[in-house]
Each structure stands twice: as C-alpha cells, then as structure tokens.
Write a protein that holds these residues in place. Sequence first.
Motif, PDB file in Angstrom:
ATOM      1  N   PRO A   9     -26.094 -11.748  10.851  1.00 51.29           N
ATOM      2  CA  PRO A   9     -25.390 -12.253   9.664  1.00 51.29           C
ATOM      3  C   PRO A   9     -24.008 -12.785   9.987  1.00 51.29           C
ATOM      4  O   PRO A   9     -23.416 -12.420  11.005  1.00 51.29           O
ATOM      5  CB  PRO A   9     -25.304 -10.999   8.776  1.00 51.29           C
ATOM      6  CG  PRO A   9     -25.304  -9.858   9.746  1.00 51.29           C
ATOM      7  CD  PRO A   9     -26.223 -10.289  10.859  1.00 51.29           C
ATOM      8  N   ILE A  10     -23.492 -13.635   9.131  1.00 55.43           N
ATOM      9  CA  ILE A  10     -22.124 -14.124   9.251  1.00 55.43           C
ATOM     10  C   ILE A  10     -21.210 -13.005   8.778  1.00 55.43           C
ATOM     11  O   ILE A  10     -21.288 -12.563   7.623  1.00 55.43           O
ATOM     12  CB  ILE A  10     -21.911 -15.382   8.390  1.00 55.43           C
ATOM     13  CG1 ILE A  10     -22.818 -16.513   8.859  1.00 55.43           C
ATOM     14  CG2 ILE A  10     -20.449 -15.823   8.432  1.00 55.43           C
ATOM     15  CD1 ILE A  10     -22.842 -17.710   7.915  1.00 55.43           C
ATOM     16  N   ARG A  11     -20.345 -12.540   9.663  1.00 56.25           N
ATOM     17  CA  ARG A  11     -19.451 -11.416   9.355  1.00 56.25           C
ATOM     18  C   ARG A  11     -18.153 -11.956   8.760  1.00 56.25           C
ATOM     19  O   ARG A  11     -17.442 -12.726   9.398  1.00 56.25           O
ATOM     20  CB  ARG A  11     -19.182 -10.604  10.611  1.00 56.25           C
ATOM     21  CG  ARG A  11     -20.437  -9.961  11.200  1.00 56.25           C
ATOM     22  CD  ARG A  11     -20.236  -9.526  12.619  1.00 56.25           C
ATOM     23  NE  ARG A  11     -19.936 -10.670  13.486  1.00 56.25           N
ATOM     24  CZ  ARG A  11     -19.908 -10.611  14.814  1.00 56.25           C
ATOM     25  NH1 ARG A  11     -20.161  -9.476  15.425  1.00 56.25           N
ATOM     26  NH2 ARG A  11     -19.625 -11.684  15.526  1.00 56.25           N
ATOM     27  N   VAL A  12     -17.846 -11.528   7.542  1.00 57.09           N
ATOM     28  CA  VAL A  12     -16.719 -12.076   6.788  1.00 57.09           C
ATOM     29  C   VAL A  12     -15.628 -11.028   6.575  1.00 57.09           C
ATOM     30  O   VAL A  12     -15.912  -9.878   6.230  1.00 57.09           O
ATOM     31  CB  VAL A  12     -17.184 -12.611   5.415  1.00 57.09           C
ATOM     32  CG1 VAL A  12     -15.987 -13.113   4.593  1.00 57.09           C
ATOM     33  CG2 VAL A  12     -18.209 -13.725   5.592  1.00 57.09           C
ATOM     34  N   LEU A  13     -14.396 -11.442   6.818  1.00 55.71           N
ATOM     35  CA  LEU A  13     -13.214 -10.670   6.440  1.00 55.71           C
ATOM     36  C   LEU A  13     -12.642 -11.322   5.191  1.00 55.71           C
ATOM     37  O   LEU A  13     -12.358 -12.519   5.180  1.00 55.71           O
ATOM     38  CB  LEU A  13     -12.177 -10.701   7.564  1.00 55.71           C
ATOM     39  CG  LEU A  13     -10.743 -10.282   7.207  1.00 55.71           C
ATOM     40  CD1 LEU A  13     -10.686  -8.833   6.763  1.00 55.71           C
ATOM     41  CD2 LEU A  13      -9.808 -10.518   8.381  1.00 55.71           C
ATOM     42  N   ALA A  42     -21.738 -21.320  -5.626  1.00 57.12           N
ATOM     43  CA  ALA A  42     -22.561 -21.957  -4.597  1.00 57.12           C
ATOM     44  C   ALA A  42     -21.701 -22.717  -3.601  1.00 57.12           C
ATOM     45  O   ALA A  42     -22.019 -22.787  -2.406  1.00 57.12           O
ATOM     46  CB  ALA A  42     -23.579 -22.895  -5.237  1.00 57.12           C
ATOM     47  N   ARG A  43     -20.603 -23.282  -4.079  1.00 56.46           N
ATOM     48  CA  ARG A  43     -19.706 -24.039  -3.199  1.00 56.46           C
ATOM     49  C   ARG A  43     -19.005 -23.110  -2.213  1.00 56.46           C
ATOM     50  O   ARG A  43     -18.825 -23.454  -1.046  1.00 56.46           O
ATOM     51  CB  ARG A  43     -18.685 -24.785  -4.058  1.00 56.46           C
ATOM     52  CG  ARG A  43     -17.647 -25.588  -3.273  1.00 56.46           C
ATOM     53  CD  ARG A  43     -18.282 -26.676  -2.443  1.00 56.46           C
ATOM     54  NE  ARG A  43     -17.280 -27.540  -1.847  1.00 56.46           N
ATOM     55  CZ  ARG A  43     -17.475 -28.267  -0.763  1.00 56.46           C
ATOM     56  NH1 ARG A  43     -18.655 -28.227  -0.150  1.00 56.46           N
ATOM     57  NH2 ARG A  43     -16.527 -29.040  -0.288  1.00 56.46           N
ATOM     58  N   LEU A  44     -18.608 -21.939  -2.672  1.00 58.72           N
ATOM     59  CA  LEU A  44     -17.960 -20.983  -1.782  1.00 58.72           C
ATOM     60  C   LEU A  44     -18.933 -20.495  -0.715  1.00 58.72           C
ATOM     61  O   LEU A  44     -18.586 -20.397   0.467  1.00 58.72           O
ATOM     62  CB  LEU A  44     -17.416 -19.807  -2.578  1.00 58.72           C
ATOM     63  CG  LEU A  44     -16.760 -18.686  -1.762  1.00 58.72           C
ATOM     64  CD1 LEU A  44     -15.617 -19.215  -0.914  1.00 58.72           C
ATOM     65  CD2 LEU A  44     -16.266 -17.571  -2.685  1.00 58.72           C
ATOM     66  N   LEU A  45     -20.165 -20.198  -1.123  1.00 58.11           N
ATOM     67  CA  LEU A  45     -21.176 -19.746  -0.163  1.00 58.11           C
ATOM     68  C   LEU A  45     -21.448 -20.824   0.883  1.00 58.11           C
ATOM     69  O   LEU A  45     -21.538 -20.537   2.088  1.00 58.11           O
ATOM     70  CB  LEU A  45     -22.465 -19.388  -0.896  1.00 58.11           C
ATOM     71  CG  LEU A  45     -22.396 -18.149  -1.797  1.00 58.11           C
ATOM     72  CD1 LEU A  45     -23.660 -18.033  -2.637  1.00 58.11           C
ATOM     73  CD2 LEU A  45     -22.177 -16.893  -0.970  1.00 58.11           C
ATOM     74  N   ASP A  46     -21.549 -22.059   0.425  1.00 57.58           N
ATOM     75  CA  ASP A  46     -21.769 -23.168   1.357  1.00 57.58           C
ATOM     76  C   ASP A  46     -20.583 -23.327   2.302  1.00 57.58           C
ATOM     77  O   ASP A  46     -20.748 -23.621   3.483  1.00 57.58           O
ATOM     78  CB  ASP A  46     -21.999 -24.464   0.568  1.00 57.58           C
ATOM     79  CG  ASP A  46     -22.230 -25.661   1.478  1.00 57.58           C
ATOM     80  OD1 ASP A  46     -23.243 -25.666   2.201  1.00 57.58           O
ATOM     81  OD2 ASP A  46     -21.392 -26.575   1.475  1.00 57.58           O
ATOM     82  N   ALA A  47     -19.389 -23.104   1.773  1.00 57.40           N
ATOM     83  CA  ALA A  47     -18.181 -23.237   2.596  1.00 57.40           C
ATOM     84  C   ALA A  47     -18.161 -22.208   3.715  1.00 57.40           C
ATOM     85  O   ALA A  47     -17.808 -22.520   4.853  1.00 57.40           O
ATOM     86  CB  ALA A  47     -16.938 -23.080   1.719  1.00 57.40           C
ATOM     87  N   VAL A  48     -18.531 -20.981   3.412  1.00 62.23           N
ATOM     88  CA  VAL A  48     -18.550 -19.931   4.433  1.00 62.23           C
ATOM     89  C   VAL A  48     -19.534 -20.298   5.537  1.00 62.23           C
ATOM     90  O   VAL A  48     -19.237 -20.162   6.727  1.00 62.23           O
ATOM     91  CB  VAL A  48     -18.913 -18.571   3.802  1.00 62.23           C
ATOM     92  CG1 VAL A  48     -19.193 -17.524   4.884  1.00 62.23           C
ATOM     93  CG2 VAL A  48     -17.784 -18.095   2.894  1.00 62.23           C
ATOM     94  N   LEU A  59     -20.636 -12.670  -1.946  1.00 61.31           N
ATOM     95  CA  LEU A  59     -20.973 -12.870  -0.533  1.00 61.31           C
ATOM     96  C   LEU A  59     -22.013 -11.863  -0.050  1.00 61.31           C
ATOM     97  O   LEU A  59     -22.951 -12.215   0.681  1.00 61.31           O
ATOM     98  CB  LEU A  59     -19.707 -12.764   0.323  1.00 61.31           C
ATOM     99  CG  LEU A  59     -18.653 -13.852   0.105  1.00 61.31           C
ATOM    100  CD1 LEU A  59     -17.413 -13.559   0.940  1.00 61.31           C
ATOM    101  CD2 LEU A  59     -19.200 -15.225   0.452  1.00 61.31           C
ATOM    102  N   ASP A  60     -21.875 -10.609  -0.452  1.00 59.49           N
ATOM    103  CA  ASP A  60     -22.813  -9.584   0.001  1.00 59.49           C
ATOM    104  C   ASP A  60     -24.213  -9.810  -0.549  1.00 59.49           C
ATOM    105  O   ASP A  60     -25.200  -9.343   0.025  1.00 59.49           O
ATOM    106  CB  ASP A  60     -22.318  -8.194  -0.405  1.00 59.49           C
ATOM    107  CG  ASP A  60     -21.276  -7.636   0.566  1.00 59.49           C
ATOM    108  OD1 ASP A  60     -21.207  -8.148   1.702  1.00 59.49           O
ATOM    109  OD2 ASP A  60     -20.547  -6.703   0.189  1.00 59.49           O
ATOM    110  N   ALA A  61     -24.303 -10.516  -1.681  1.00 63.91           N
ATOM    111  CA  ALA A  61     -25.614 -10.787  -2.273  1.00 63.91           C
ATOM    112  C   ALA A  61     -26.323 -11.957  -1.599  1.00 63.91           C
ATOM    113  O   ALA A  61     -27.507 -12.196  -1.841  1.00 63.91           O
ATOM    114  CB  ALA A  61     -25.458 -11.070  -3.768  1.00 63.91           C
ATOM    115  N   GLU A  62     -25.606 -12.682  -0.741  1.00 65.95           N
ATOM    116  CA  GLU A  62     -26.171 -13.857  -0.069  1.00 65.95           C
ATOM    117  C   GLU A  62     -26.850 -13.436   1.232  1.00 65.95           C
ATOM    118  O   GLU A  62     -26.226 -12.810   2.096  1.00 65.95           O
ATOM    119  CB  GLU A  62     -25.056 -14.862   0.227  1.00 65.95           C
ATOM    120  CG  GLU A  62     -25.495 -16.092   0.991  1.00 65.95           C
ATOM    121  CD  GLU A  62     -26.319 -17.058   0.167  1.00 65.95           C
ATOM    122  OE1 GLU A  62     -26.748 -18.088   0.713  1.00 65.95           O
ATOM    123  OE2 GLU A  62     -26.528 -16.781  -1.049  1.00 65.95           O
ATOM    124  N   PRO A  63     -28.114 -13.772   1.407  1.00 68.42           N
ATOM    125  CA  PRO A  63     -28.802 -13.436   2.658  1.00 68.42           C
ATOM    126  C   PRO A  63     -28.092 -14.062   3.859  1.00 68.42           C
ATOM    127  O   PRO A  63     -27.682 -15.221   3.825  1.00 68.42           O
ATOM    128  CB  PRO A  63     -30.198 -14.049   2.469  1.00 68.42           C
ATOM    129  CG  PRO A  63     -30.381 -14.118   0.992  1.00 68.42           C
ATOM    130  CD  PRO A  63     -29.012 -14.423   0.441  1.00 68.42           C
TER     131      PRO A  63
END
Length: 216
Positions: free
Chosen positions: A4-8, A112-118, A24-28
């Motif tokens: 997974p992509i590890r996010v701070l 959705a835009r934030l998830l795509d950005a990450v 973010l945690d809900a996104e696979p």
Amino acid sequence: MTGPIRVLLADDEPLYRATVRALLDAEPGVEVVAEAGTGREACALARRVPVDVAVLDVRMPDLDGIAATRHLTALPRAPKVLVLTTFDLDEAVYGTLRAGAAGFLLKDVPPARLLDAVRTVAAGEALLAPSVTRRLIADFVRAPRSPRRELDGVTAREREVLALITRGLSNTEIEQHLHLSRHTVKTHIGHLMAKLAARDRAQLVIAGYEAGLAGA
C-alpha cells in the motif's frame, strides 16, 4: 511500488485530519501510517516511520508547511510531499514548491480528487495540471525577483519536452504530441531533472516558467 501507499497526514485541525484519514484508509492500496498536528511532529514521525507520501497543511504551528517540506525532502528516504491549502492565492505555496513539494491542492477538492492526487504523487508525478496551480507558479516566477533562467546543456528535444511539461501535459500527452515512446519521454525527463537539478516534476515546471517556456 509494492504494497500500500504509506501516507503521513499532518494538519493542526483534528476534525479535518480525521476526515481525511477516514477517506484515505477506506481506499484500497492506501494506508495512513502516521498523523501529526504540527510540522515538527510530522518531520519526527517521517524519520521513524517509512512514508511514501506526506500530505501537509501549509499553515501549521511549530514548523509551517514550507519548513516541514524542506526537512522532509532532505531525508535519506524522502517522501513525496502533497500540500493542502485553504487559499488558492496563499504565497506560502510558492515557497513550498521551491522546498520540493510535488504539488498542492485546495482543501475543498472533491474526495476523489484527493485520492487521485495521492496516487499520482506516489507514482512520481507532480500535481500541476489544475489551472490555479499553473497560475500561481507563473505569478511567482515572473516576479522581478526571478530572473530569466538559462537552460545550459539542455538539448533542443529536451527543451520541447520541458515546454510541454510547463504547459501541464502528462507523459502520455507528451508522447502523443511529439510522437515519442514512453521510454524516450521518461529518458528525456530524467535528463532534464539531472541537468536542471530538479527534485521532481514540480521543479521542472518552475524551471520551464523561469526559462520563458510557458507559452512555447
């Protein structure tokens, strides 16, 4: 990237931070591995916990987003930095990009835009397509304090690629525009980053604006 992509996530507003964490945690394939309420805390956590993407607020106590970005991008295993800001004319964004951030978003973007950005930032791309981003960078580099930049050592083809990057085109769009393979485009971008001492695509865009390529 494997796993997974590890996010701070760093923001001094607990409610907003909790909302973004839940999203973010809900996104696979995405996992928030650390949270911070200040810039200094974010930097300390990034030194202890492996992080792929740091999502930072610009305005934080005890090290603002600019200083935190500078610290994070200097780490041996530096995470990509995505900055969130409330105001699209916040001049702190300029300094954050200068410090090495891969890009920024307004806090009111759709989920959705934030998830795509990450995902975009984690993949090594910069989030510079939105017109507001291009305008902010253009305003900054066209200011009197930014003299025109010379592109010493850059070939004609690399200059073409840089001009398209500056205009906000993606790698795929550059491939189509110049009729080049994906590998060739990535090679040119790699050469540009080395020659212009750019950490990432965001700094290539700044270099392109400084060289007057925004309208090329």
